[in-house]
Design a protein around this motif. Structure first.
Motif, PDB file in Angstrom:
ATOM      1  N   VAL A 196      39.219 -68.489 -77.895  1.00  4.32           N
ATOM      2  CA  VAL A 196      38.538 -68.079 -76.659  1.00  4.32           C
ATOM      3  C   VAL A 196      37.657 -69.224 -76.162  1.00  4.32           C
ATOM      4  N   PRO A 252      40.136 -77.060 -70.949  1.00  5.87           N
ATOM      5  CA  PRO A 252      39.564 -75.783 -70.529  1.00  5.87           C
ATOM      6  C   PRO A 252      40.263 -75.226 -69.293  1.00  5.87           C
ATOM      7  N   LEU A 253      40.061 -73.937 -69.040  1.00  2.00           N
ATOM      8  CA  LEU A 253      40.657 -73.295 -67.875  1.00  2.00           C
ATOM      9  C   LEU A 253      40.109 -73.920 -66.600  1.00  2.00           C
ATOM     10  N   GLU A 287      30.034 -75.073 -70.014  1.00  2.00           N
ATOM     11  CA  GLU A 287      30.028 -73.647 -70.348  1.00  2.00           C
ATOM     12  C   GLU A 287      29.742 -73.438 -71.837  1.00  2.00           C
ATOM     13  N   ILE A 302      25.980 -62.096 -70.800  1.00  2.00           N
ATOM     14  CA  ILE A 302      26.939 -62.061 -71.921  1.00  2.00           C
ATOM     15  C   ILE A 302      26.443 -61.106 -73.002  1.00  2.00           C
ATOM     16  N   ALA A 306      39.839 -63.402 -71.991  1.00  4.62           N
ATOM     17  CA  ALA A 306      38.498 -63.141 -72.516  1.00  4.62           C
ATOM     18  C   ALA A 306      37.534 -64.238 -72.071  1.00  4.62           C
ATOM     19  N   ALA A 307      38.013 -65.476 -72.060  1.00  5.96           N
ATOM     20  CA  ALA A 307      37.159 -66.600 -71.655  1.00  5.96           C
ATOM     21  C   ALA A 307      36.774 -66.482 -70.179  1.00  5.96           C
ATOM     22  N   ILE A 316      33.639 -64.680 -69.736  1.00  3.67           N
ATOM     23  CA  ILE A 316      32.434 -65.381 -70.186  1.00  3.67           C
ATOM     24  C   ILE A 316      32.043 -66.524 -69.253  1.00  3.67           C
ATOM     25  N   LYS A 317      33.061 -67.125 -68.651  1.00  6.78           N
ATOM     26  CA  LYS A 317      32.908 -68.409 -67.972  1.00  6.78           C
ATOM     27  C   LYS A 317      31.677 -68.517 -67.073  1.00  6.78           C
ATOM     28  N   ARG A 375      37.927 -82.163 -76.595  1.00  3.78           N
ATOM     29  CA  ARG A 375      37.445 -82.545 -75.265  1.00  3.78           C
ATOM     30  C   ARG A 375      37.360 -84.058 -75.123  1.00  3.78           C
ATOM     31  N   GLU A 404      37.870 -72.354 -76.690  1.00  4.89           N
ATOM     32  CA  GLU A 404      38.638 -73.533 -76.260  1.00  4.89           C
ATOM     33  C   GLU A 404      38.873 -73.547 -74.756  1.00  4.89           C
ATOM     34  N   HIS A 405      38.851 -72.352 -74.149  1.00  3.29           N
ATOM     35  CA  HIS A 405      39.125 -72.275 -72.724  1.00  3.29           C
ATOM     36  C   HIS A 405      37.897 -72.571 -71.874  1.00  3.29           C
ATOM     37  N   LEU A 406      36.734 -72.746 -72.517  1.00  2.00           N
ATOM     38  CA  LEU A 406      35.505 -73.028 -71.757  1.00  2.00           C
ATOM     39  C   LEU A 406      35.332 -74.525 -71.568  1.00  2.00           C
ATOM     40  N   THR A 407      34.688 -74.892 -70.469  1.00  2.00           N
ATOM     41  CA  THR A 407      34.360 -76.302 -70.275  1.00  2.00           C
ATOM     42  C   THR A 407      33.184 -76.647 -71.175  1.00  2.00           C
ATOM     43  N   PRO A 438      23.633 -66.274 -70.220  1.00  2.00           N
ATOM     44  CA  PRO A 438      23.513 -65.768 -71.590  1.00  2.00           C
ATOM     45  C   PRO A 438      23.087 -64.303 -71.625  1.00  2.00           C
ATOM     46  N   ARG A 455      26.165 -73.668 -72.321  1.00  2.00           N
ATOM     47  CA  ARG A 455      25.448 -72.497 -71.818  1.00  2.00           C
ATOM     48  C   ARG A 455      25.578 -71.315 -72.779  1.00  2.00           C
ATOM     49  N   ARG A 476      23.505 -70.523 -76.159  1.00  2.00           N
ATOM     50  CA  ARG A 476      22.187 -69.884 -76.211  1.00  2.00           C
ATOM     51  C   ARG A 476      22.262 -68.366 -76.373  1.00  2.00           C
ATOM     52  N   VAL A 477      23.469 -67.824 -76.334  1.00  2.61           N
ATOM     53  CA  VAL A 477      23.619 -66.367 -76.368  1.00  2.61           C
ATOM     54  C   VAL A 477      23.120 -65.769 -77.686  1.00  2.61           C
ATOM     55  N   ALA A 493      42.418 -66.597 -73.071  1.00  2.00           N
ATOM     56  CA  ALA A 493      42.060 -67.146 -71.761  1.00  2.00           C
ATOM     57  C   ALA A 493      41.430 -66.048 -70.908  1.00  2.00           C
ATOM     58  N   ALA A 518      23.890 -73.093 -64.064  1.00  2.00           N
ATOM     59  CA  ALA A 518      23.912 -71.733 -63.527  1.00  2.00           C
ATOM     60  C   ALA A 518      22.942 -70.807 -64.262  1.00  2.00           C
TER      61      ALA A 518
END
Lengths: 175, 512
Positions: B74, A82-83, B82, A143, A131-132, A135-136, B106, B76-79, A140, B85, B88-89, A129, A174
């Protein structure tokens, strides 16, 4: 085998957008996208001066060609997943960070679509990346608002089940 | 024609696989595949039948024009936190955030030194990171009605679709008994013409044969770590993973250092006399040359050509392996090597390849060369000639094999050419040694086998004629319908040119 380097360097290729605008670019730039190279190989067998039509808006094609032109001689940096940070400049360098910092968010999604369509993996990664990054750190609710989501309502039972399942990341999280 | 040389016991063994594959209980009861996706994803075609709405788009908002693949990129870049989290959207976000491929990535990134697999990849990550409520970690369970996606469904489909009888029933590779096959015969009939053969009566004399069971290996090396794809994990943990996973392309042990890690294993087999000569053995530091293979059914290798233009043998100690093979330069359909051949693009799993491309190769009007096929059973050994494309599917749980790559005097020219002209693609040596490997080999030959070196230097610098012949591009007749052009992907880039077909190869394809 391959065409001699000098010859390919000077060769120009015509690419047209879905709106009919034609871009004349160097062979090396066009070929950064493997899919375009295949199209060129295919059409150049019949006629040399043919224009390759691409299903991309003019503004998007222009942007994609900018990327190809820059990166044909500058290998893009691998983006860790991840980033580790939302400061993309630290990861991909100033040029890429500025390139992908587009004003219009729709342009970002258009670039993702274009990179996907033309199979330009590093551009796809860069745009995804970006776009992510958006969101990061959002909740919810944020978003849903940001992406203009109108999801079907979940039943209270479903909602409860989901919350229960995702408890591990919300305790002290968070959101 | 190969059937005339096939012993009846082999036929019987192969038949056992068939009858098992043909019934509903093809999988062991403990891991019979689920009949529907765990959270209810369905293939897109069902949307038309069901006539409802796809909840995918409403739940993605502005992201909805993106392909499923791009949405996953997209995510894939989240932990992991995250991902938890954003799940739930909406139902859509929940589906993408639970995509097992992301969690597998991961786990294998975060736990390169091993992990204990627990229920699925997401649960494994949660358990390994000791998240709260670890005892209650359970696979994603919220059913998502009316989510349709071929791309997301594919992974589940390929992991659970029963192996089809027609994928397993063809036997077109020669079988020979070691008792009736001298080393000279083998060189003349198989190695020199560069065609595969299955040899019986070699592996069944190895100490490993009959002795190596899961229990035996666990007792001797349960705690020893072996390389399985991107991770090193203990044999005990590996077996637990292998039994429990529901992956479309399961990890399997493929370890070049097994002889250092579990020395008893190296004592339990002997390289066959047919393939005893290896010019790489003359090097002061031999490149990776032997591998231990352990995998459950459905694991295996996708289409590839072996490294450094080497040939190989593969001895099956336990279980069974289904092989598909194509001669040099004949790229399988659905597979595309990059220019120069360094990378290969192909379906995610061999089952996906079988589902999407195998049948085409069996059509009467198929224009290409059909793959040679065989199920190599425990006790048998397969010769994989240099340059051949091959793909392998393990058919039984606890399939154990040893494979070894080699450069015989017959293969020396091809390997020398590869080392000289494709140094960037040389593999099996430490970083920085690639470019110099040819010089190392040249030096070793000068010392130990000067006659081979002298032989080598004639021809290849002149006009590439020898190289052209050596690239082993073959035109073979399929079903007597005339010559088929050698397609791209060969190692010389030369096209055309008359290449003679060895009668052996012609005969093999003629019967397919």
């Amino acid at each position: 085998m391959e065409t001699a380097p000098m010859e390919t360097e000077q060769r120009l290729v015509k690419l047209s957008s879905s709106q009919g605008d034609v871009f004349e670019v160097e062979f090396g730039t066009a070929c950064y996208a493997d899919v375009v190279k295949q199209m060129i190989d295919f059409t150049s067998e019949s006629s040399d001066a043919e224009t390759i039509p691409l299903n991309l808006k003019t503004t998007v094609l222009e942007k994609v060609l900018q990327y190809c032109d820059y990166h044909r001689d500058n290998e893009p940096k691998e983006i860790p997943k991840p980033l580790p940070t939302t400061n993309l400049g630290e990861i991909v360098g100033d040029w890429d960070a500025a390139f992908i910092n587009v004003d219009d968010e729709n342009m970002l999604y258009e670039l993702i679509l274009a990179a996907n369509y033309l199979d330009i993996k590093p551009l796809l990664d860069l745009a995804c990346a970006k776009a992510a990054c958006a969101i990061k750190h959002m909740t919810p609710d944020a978003i849903r608002e940001h992406f203009n989501l109108q999801p079907e309502q979940m039943t209270p039972e479903e909602e409860q089940e989901m919350l229960e399942e995702l408890k591990w990341c919300t305790d002290g999280g968070a959101a | 024609m190969s059937s005339s040389k096939t012993s009846s016991s082999t036929v019987r063994k192969a038949a056992e696989h068939l009858s098992r594959a043909d019934t509903a209980t093809v999988e062991p009861p403990s891991k019979r595949p689920r009949s529907s996706h765990p959270i209810g994803i369905r293939p897109l075609g069902n949307l038309l039948i069901d006539g409802g709405r796809n909840c995918r788009d409403a739940g993605l908002g502005m992201l909805k024009p993106l392909s499923d693949f791009a949405v996953c990129t997209v995510f894939e870049h989240l932990t992991c936190v995250e991902l938890g989290r954003v799940a739930r959207v909406s139902r859509s976000f929940y589906v993408f955030a639970n995509h097992e491929e992301l969690w597998m990535q991961r786990v294998t990134d975060d736990f390169r030194d091993g992990f204990q697999y627990h229920k699925d990849w997401r649960c494994t990550w949660l358990t390994m990171t000791h998240r709260k409520g670890v005892n209650s970690v359970a696979p994603a369970s919220v059913r998502v009605p009316s989510f349709y996606s071929d791309w997301l469904f594919q992974r589940f489909h390929c992991a659970s679709v029963p192996l089809k009888r027609r994928w397993l029933c063809t036997e077109t590779i020669d079988r020979r008994d070691a008792a009736a096959l001298s080393v000279g015969d083998s060189i003349r009939e198989y190695e020199t013409p560069n065609v595969p053969v299955i040899i019986r009566g070699v592996v069944d004399r190895w100490p490993a044969y009959g002795k190596w069971s899961r229990e035996h290996l666990l007792k001797r090396a349960g705690h020893v770590k072996f390389t399985a794809g991107p991770v090193d994990m203990s044999l005990r943990d590996f077996f637990a993973y292998a039994d429990a996973n529901e992956d479309d392309n399961p990890l399997f042990i493929f370890d070049p250092k097994f002889a250092d890690r579990a020395p008893f294993m190296a004592d339990d087999y002997t390289p066959p006399q047919y393939f005893a000569e290896d010019m790489f053995a003359l090097l002061p530091q031999r490149p990776n040359f032997r591998w231990l293979l352990i995998g459950n059914r459905r694991s295996g290798s996708k289409w590839h050509v072996d490294p450094n233009a080497t040939s190989a043998w593969n001895g099956v100690i336990r279980g069974a392996k289904k092989w598909f093979m194509l001669p040099p330069g004949h790229v399988p359909p659905g597979v595309s090597p990059s220019r120069g051949g360094a990378e290969v693009t192909q379906p995610v799993s061999l089952v996906e390849w079988l589902l999407n491309f195998y049948d085409a190769t069996q059509q009467a009007d198929y224009g290409g060369v059909r793959p040679l096929e065989a199920t190599v059973c425990a006790g048998e050994l397969l010769f994989i000639p240099r340059g051949w494309w091959h793909a392998v599917l393990n058919l039984e749980d606890d399939t154990f094999a040893i494979t070894q790559n080699f450069v015989s005097p017959r293969g020396l020219r091809a390997t020398a050419k590869f080392l000289r002209f494709k140094p960037e693609q040389v593999s099996g040596v430490s970083e920085g040694r690639h470019a110099g490997l040819w010089m190392e080999l040249e030096e070793a030959l000068r010392t130990h086998r000067p006659e081979l070196l002298a032989d080598l230097s004639t021809g290849w610098q002149t006009d590439g004629t020898a190289a052209k012949a050596e690239s082993a591009r073959v035109d073979v007749s399929v079903n007597g319908e005339g010559a088929v052009d050698g397609r791209g992907g060969g190692d010389g880039g030369s096209s055309g040119g008359v290449v003679s077909v060895h009668p052996k190869l012609l005969a093999m394809f003629g019967t397919s």
